[in-house]
Design a protein around this motif. Structure first.
Motif, mmCIF file in Angstrom:
data_model
loop_
_atom_site.group_PDB
_atom_site.id
_atom_site.type_symbol
_atom_site.label_atom_id
_atom_site.label_comp_id
_atom_site.label_asym_id
_atom_site.label_seq_id
_atom_site.Cartn_x
_atom_site.Cartn_y
_atom_site.Cartn_z
ATOM 1 N N TYR A 58 0.836 -1.204 0.000
ATOM 2 C CA TYR A 58 0.000 0.000 0.000
ATOM 3 C C TYR A 58 0.866 1.247 0.000
ATOM 4 C CZ TYR A 58 -3.270 3.553 1.759
ATOM 5 O OH TYR A 58 -4.026 4.690 1.933
ATOM 6 N N ARG A 59 0.563 2.176 -0.894
ATOM 7 C CA ARG A 59 1.230 3.466 -0.968
ATOM 8 C C ARG A 59 0.178 4.532 -1.242
ATOM 9 N NH1 ARG A 59 4.379 0.228 0.383
ATOM 10 N NH2 ARG A 59 6.525 -0.144 -0.345
ATOM 11 N N ARG A 60 0.287 5.624 -0.527
ATOM 12 C CA ARG A 60 -0.635 6.739 -0.767
ATOM 13 C C ARG A 60 0.072 8.056 -0.484
ATOM 14 N NH1 ARG A 60 -4.424 10.171 1.793
ATOM 15 N NH2 ARG A 60 -6.322 10.525 0.567
ATOM 16 N N GLY A 61 -0.150 9.030 -1.344
ATOM 17 C CA GLY A 61 0.388 10.361 -1.149
ATOM 18 C C GLY A 61 -0.694 11.397 -1.344
ATOM 19 N N GLU A 62 -0.644 12.448 -0.542
ATOM 20 C CA GLU A 62 -1.642 13.512 -0.619
ATOM 21 C C GLU A 62 -0.957 14.850 -0.403
ATOM 22 O OE1 GLU A 62 -4.962 15.136 2.472
ATOM 23 O OE2 GLU A 62 -5.212 13.039 1.837
ATOM 24 N N ALA A 63 -1.338 15.849 -1.174
ATOM 25 C CA ALA A 63 -0.769 17.185 -1.034
ATOM 26 C C ALA A 63 -1.879 18.212 -1.199
ATOM 27 C CB ALA A 63 0.331 17.428 -2.064
ATOM 28 N N ALA A 111 -4.500 13.478 -4.515
ATOM 29 C CA ALA A 111 -4.142 12.261 -3.778
ATOM 30 C C ALA A 111 -4.049 11.096 -4.759
ATOM 31 C CB ALA A 111 -5.170 11.948 -2.694
ATOM 32 N N TYR A 112 -3.082 10.245 -4.513
ATOM 33 C CA TYR A 112 -2.924 9.031 -5.331
ATOM 34 C C TYR A 112 -2.681 7.857 -4.399
ATOM 35 C CZ TYR A 112 -1.065 5.463 -8.423
ATOM 36 O OH TYR A 112 -0.862 4.287 -9.078
ATOM 37 N N THR A 154 -5.933 -1.428 -5.766
ATOM 38 C CA THR A 154 -6.280 -0.004 -5.861
ATOM 39 C C THR A 154 -5.276 0.715 -6.747
ATOM 40 O OG1 THR A 154 -7.243 -0.011 -3.634
ATOM 41 C CG2 THR A 154 -6.602 2.127 -4.537
ATOM 42 N N ASP A 155 -5.791 1.569 -7.612
ATOM 43 C CA ASP A 155 -4.957 2.460 -8.427
ATOM 44 C C ASP A 155 -5.821 3.686 -8.709
ATOM 45 O OD1 ASP A 155 -3.385 3.806 -10.238
ATOM 46 O OD2 ASP A 155 -3.006 2.082 -11.525
ATOM 47 N N LEU A 156 -5.842 4.621 -7.761
ATOM 48 C CA LEU A 156 -6.839 5.680 -7.760
ATOM 49 C C LEU A 156 -6.197 7.053 -7.589
ATOM 50 C CD1 LEU A 156 -9.851 6.533 -7.736
ATOM 51 C CD2 LEU A 156 -9.835 6.145 -5.258
ATOM 52 N N LEU A 157 -6.479 7.916 -8.538
ATOM 53 C CA LEU A 157 -6.026 9.308 -8.495
ATOM 54 C C LEU A 157 -7.245 10.199 -8.322
ATOM 55 C CD1 LEU A 157 -3.787 11.513 -9.004
ATOM 56 C CD2 LEU A 157 -4.469 11.386 -11.424
ATOM 57 N N THR A 158 -7.181 11.111 -7.344
ATOM 58 C CA THR A 158 -8.271 12.047 -7.090
ATOM 59 C C THR A 158 -7.700 13.456 -7.000
ATOM 60 O OG1 THR A 158 -9.433 10.351 -5.794
ATOM 61 C CG2 THR A 158 -10.205 12.602 -5.562
ATOM 62 N N TRP A 159 -8.445 14.443 -7.513
ATOM 63 C CA TRP A 159 -7.954 15.818 -7.428
ATOM 64 C C TRP A 159 -9.113 16.787 -7.209
ATOM 65 C CZ3 TRP A 159 -8.321 13.149 -12.042
ATOM 66 C CH2 TRP A 159 -9.177 13.698 -13.014
ATOM 67 N N ARG A 160 -8.769 17.939 -6.625
ATOM 68 C CA ARG A 160 -9.703 19.042 -6.445
ATOM 69 C C ARG A 160 -8.961 20.346 -6.689
ATOM 70 N NH1 ARG A 160 -14.059 16.771 -4.091
ATOM 71 N NH2 ARG A 160 -13.754 15.145 -2.532
ATOM 72 N N LEU A 161 -9.612 21.272 -7.358
ATOM 73 C CA LEU A 161 -9.059 22.605 -7.577
ATOM 74 C C LEU A 161 -10.200 23.600 -7.428
ATOM 75 C CD1 LEU A 161 -6.578 24.304 -8.427
ATOM 76 C CD2 LEU A 161 -7.359 24.056 -10.802
ATOM 77 N N SER A 162 -9.974 24.653 -6.636
ATOM 78 C CA SER A 162 -11.034 25.635 -6.416
ATOM 79 C C SER A 162 -10.442 27.034 -6.352
ATOM 80 C CB SER A 162 -11.803 25.328 -5.124
ATOM 81 O OG SER A 162 -10.950 25.367 -3.997
ATOM 82 N N ALA A 163 -11.289 28.001 -6.657
ATOM 83 C CA ALA A 163 -10.887 29.401 -6.591
ATOM 84 C C ALA A 163 -12.082 30.217 -6.113
ATOM 85 C CB ALA A 163 -10.414 29.901 -7.960
ATOM 86 N N LYS A 164 -11.789 31.214 -5.281
ATOM 87 C CA LYS A 164 -12.839 32.101 -4.766
ATOM 88 C C LYS A 164 -12.473 33.541 -5.078
ATOM 89 C CE LYS A 164 -15.364 33.437 -0.576
ATOM 90 N NZ LYS A 164 -15.553 33.172 0.878
ATOM 91 N N TYR A 165 -13.454 34.222 -5.664
ATOM 92 C CA TYR A 165 -13.267 35.637 -5.964
ATOM 93 C C TYR A 165 -14.406 36.405 -5.300
ATOM 94 C CZ TYR A 165 -13.018 40.015 -8.575
ATOM 95 O OH TYR A 165 -12.943 41.342 -8.915
#
Length: 730
Positions: free
Chosen positions: A187-192, A209-210, A229-240
């Motif tokens: 098992y390996r997982r990384g998140e930033a 996260a992967y 498991t081989d799962l990549l997830t991402w989120r990107l947001s901006a507030k103005y």
């Protein structure tokens, strides 16, 4: 049924007695200083407006992002133990068709013409089909699990409840964080996570996260282990925020899944002895590949204008998702099935408008919702050489379902006195569906008709209108102790069986409704060191849609009526500054009150004597009579930092996977134990953890595929896993 009635009367009497006694005695100890534990200030938006959890007059569990990290939760599936009367099975295809149950109400959603009874939302946006459910809990602020019909406030009318994931705002916690995990099964997982304010008006935030892990279903012939498991997830947001009153939040999130699912293993196979080797739990021996490619992404724009008197919110969203999968149904070195390929592709657009405000003792919420979804499916089922049929004939099923839904909703809250409040809501929904389905044996052999899969073409249309009301009365017995009574109704429109079908007779189901009556108590006591929530409920479930795998195709029908009753409670107690206890428990009685056309799985017919039977009085699918969860957390300051320890125990009683309640298709009681301990020093955390400490083997799903030579399948939960985690914030 006499015993059922006795248990129900006992449960209601218990709750009413406890409410009266606790509220009455609360006069002496419910007072608290103004600077008491900040947990008193938990805010929820379960009714679409911010309000204290203590005063929200409905059953809602709020799980903070910090609690998610502390408990080592990774996905929505992991959350279910944190709330009473919530469960999720592995479904037929695991993460593709996971079957969520709230208060005993669930739907087997393996085909595109049927919608789940539980609404999954991310940042107030409905995520659509179940292939979108399983993703990382990435950069989450909190998760709210609302139980009971939510027909009034939520965008998509939901009949069982809602899971609402709220991610962190783009302007929250500027800075960065990282997390690295490693464990057994490689098992390996990384998140930033990185968030920053570009100026006083513009903020951006990104998270990725992967995770990868080898499969825990062991392949007996040296092939590829499954359940990986081989799962990549991402989120990107901006507030103005161009002004103090106006703000825009844009979000983009998605996932890419290339794991190798086990789907299930064969538990009883034609021509094989009862104890064939790959029948042993968590073992497979397939000679055809299990494969999955799953992709999903969504974008949304939230516009909000707020003054002292009103708040206007608009949420525009679009999502597309697709998956392509294949599996070896027999999961053995035999060719009963030469191919089982299935893929779905969905797109939806939604628009929600809300106006909230108030004057004096009156508050209001008004809204409109529009939802437009198109889903297509393409499946192919081929017979293998070991069936004795030459040429590996192929059955194809192709279909589409278009859904267009519009709704108007509103709610009024009025304070009769400083302690007594009334609330009334109403939602009008019109939902149109158009389904097209073709099932065809291109080989012309007729073998599929013999096996129960005839050639057919089907076109269906439906337009359903519904009024879903809600009404609530709440009363503050003493400061920090509130009681409420709530009436609510949920609705789900007509359904279609766009899947492997045994006849034209099982392709449609009428709309269903659930009407719920609930009473509850919420309080803070012991100088606000203890939070207690209690609720009792009675739900009348009319014409519930039942999807069944019967061995020769799938059947879709309506049961006449069902009844669900129960008592549930949640407790959080800060014993000392270092020691905290939390937990929940629930008693549930969910059964069919009238279901005389209940289909019988093919492998069970010899014992029943008929392909249909009367399931009246049987338990609903995925409705355990008892669930319980408890956790203890302890922290010890030491010279180099703080040592922390957490242990939790999760218990579920027996559940059935199909309405006849056959012993062949059930999972017995199971108890899971998880441990986590580590060291926190400044901005760094290091922890060791173990999930399923006792290596408990437990079923998450079973069904009948006798038409393909598989009398019973079985899916299992993960075995014992362990590892270490390292995290830091900057």
């Amino acid at each position: 049924m006499t015993n059922f009635g006795y248990r129900r009367r006992w449960k209601w009497a218990l709750l009413v007695s406890a409410t009266i006694e606790l509220a009455a005695s609360g006069t002496a100890w419910a007072q608290a200083p103004a600077d008491a534990d900040m947990r008193a200030d938990i805010t929820v938006t379960a009714r679409k407006v911010p309000e204290p959890l203590l005063k929200a007059p409905l059953a809602v569990t709020s799980i903070s992002g910090d609690s998610i990290v502390a408990a080592g939760l990774q996905t929505i599936t992991d959350l279910t133990r944190m709330a009473p009367n919530v469960d999720i099975s592995g479904g037929i295809a695991g993460q593709l068709q996971g079957q969520i149950s709230i208060r005993g109400i669930s739907t087997l959603v393996r085909n595109i013409g049927l919608e789940t009874g539980v609404g999954i939302y991310v940042d107030d946006v409905y995520v659509g089909r179940p292939e979108n459910f399983v993703q990382h809990l990435l950069d989450v602020d909190r998760v709210e699990i609302v139980r009971g019909p939510q027909g009034t406030e939520y965008g998509k009318n939901t009949i069982a409840g809602v899971v609402n994931v709220q991610t962190k705002q783009p302007d929250a916690d500027p800075g960065a964080s990282i997390r690295l995990d490693a464990g057994n099964y490689d098992y390996r997982r990384g998140e930033a996570v990185l968030g920053t304010r570009l100026n006083e008006r513009l903020s951006v935030r990104g998270a990725v996260a992967y995770a990868r892990q080898d499969g825990f279903y062991k392949h007996l012939s040296g092939g590829k282990d499954a359940g990986s498991t081989d799962l990549l997830t991402w989120r990107l947001s901006a507030k103005y925020a161009p002004t103090d009153q106006l703000s825009f939040i844009a979000r983009w999130e998605g996932l890419r899944d290339r794991g190798t699912p086990a789907f299930f293993q064969a538990d009883a196979l034609a021509g094989y002895p009862a104890d064939f080797p790959s029948r042993e739990p968590l073992h497979i021996n397939n000679n055809r590949p299990n494969r999955l490619h799953r992709d999903s992404q969504g974008i949304s724009m939230r516009t909000e204008w707020a003054s002292d008197a009103i708040t206007l919110t608009a949420i525009t969203a679009y999502r597309d998702s697709s998956y392509h999968a294949s599996l070896d149904d027999d999961q053995e070195q035999v060719d009963f099935v030469s191919a089982d390929n299935f893929s779905d592709d969905s797109h939806f657009f939604s628009q929600e408008l809300r106006l909230a405000g108030g004057t004096g003792k009156l508050r209001y919420l008004l809204g409109a919702y529009y939802f437009d979804q198109m889903v297509r499916t393409d499946r192919g089922l081929g017979l293998g050489a070991d069936t004795g049929v030459p040429g590996e004939p192929m059955l194809t099923t192709k279909g589409s379902v278009k859904t267009e839904s519009g709704a108007l909703f509103g709610r009024l809250d009025y304070e009769l006195t400083d302690r007594l409040s009334l609330s009334a809501g109403l939602r009008y929904t019109r939902e149109k569906k158009r389904a097209h389905f073709v099932q065809d044996d291109a080989s012309g052999t007729g073998i599929f008709t013999y096996l129960g899969f005839p050639n057919l073409t089907f076109d269906g249309r439906s337009t359903d209108d519904d009024l879903s009301p809600s009404a609530t009365i709440s009363y503050e017995v003493v400061p920090d102790a509130n009681v409420y009574a709530r009436f609510s109704r949920g609705f789900k429109s007509a359904a279609y069986n766009v899947d492997l079908a045994s006849s034209l007779g099982g392709l449609t189901a009428s709309p269903e409704k659930a009407t719920s009556y609930e009473v509850g108590l919420k309080m803070l006591t012991l100088d606000r060191r203890m939070r207690l929530n209690l609720a009792a409920f009675h739900t009348d479930y009319d014409r519930l849609q039942v999807s069944q795998v019967l061995g020769s195709g799938l059947a879709l029908t309506n049961a006449g009526r069902a009844q669900v009753e129960g008592v549930e409670g949640e407790l959080s107690l800060q014993l000392t500054s270092r020691l905290q206890l939390e937990g929940n428990a629930a008693i549930l009685d969910a059964h069919y009150k009238r279901f005389d056309n209940c289909g019988v799985p093919a492998s069970v017919i010899p014992s029943v004597g008929s392909p249909s039977t009367d399931c009246t009085g049987n338990d609903l699918v995925l409705a355990p009579h008892f669930t319980g969860y408890g956790a203890v957390s302890y922290e010890v300051p030491v010279r180099i930092g703080t040592i922390f320890v957490r242990a939790d125990v999760d218990h579920r009683s027996t559940v059935y996977f199909e309405p006849t309640n056959s012993d062949a298709f059930k999972a017995g009681p199971r108890t899971l134990v998880n441990l986590r301990f580590g060291l926190r020093r400044g901005q760094w955390d290091i922890a060791a953890w173990v999930q399923n400490l006792t290596d408990r083997i437990y079923k998450t799903y079973a069904d009948d595929r006798s038409g393909l030579g598989v009398y019973r399948t079985a899916a299992y939960g993960p075995p014992r896993t362990y590892g270490v985690s390292l995290s830091a914030t900057f």
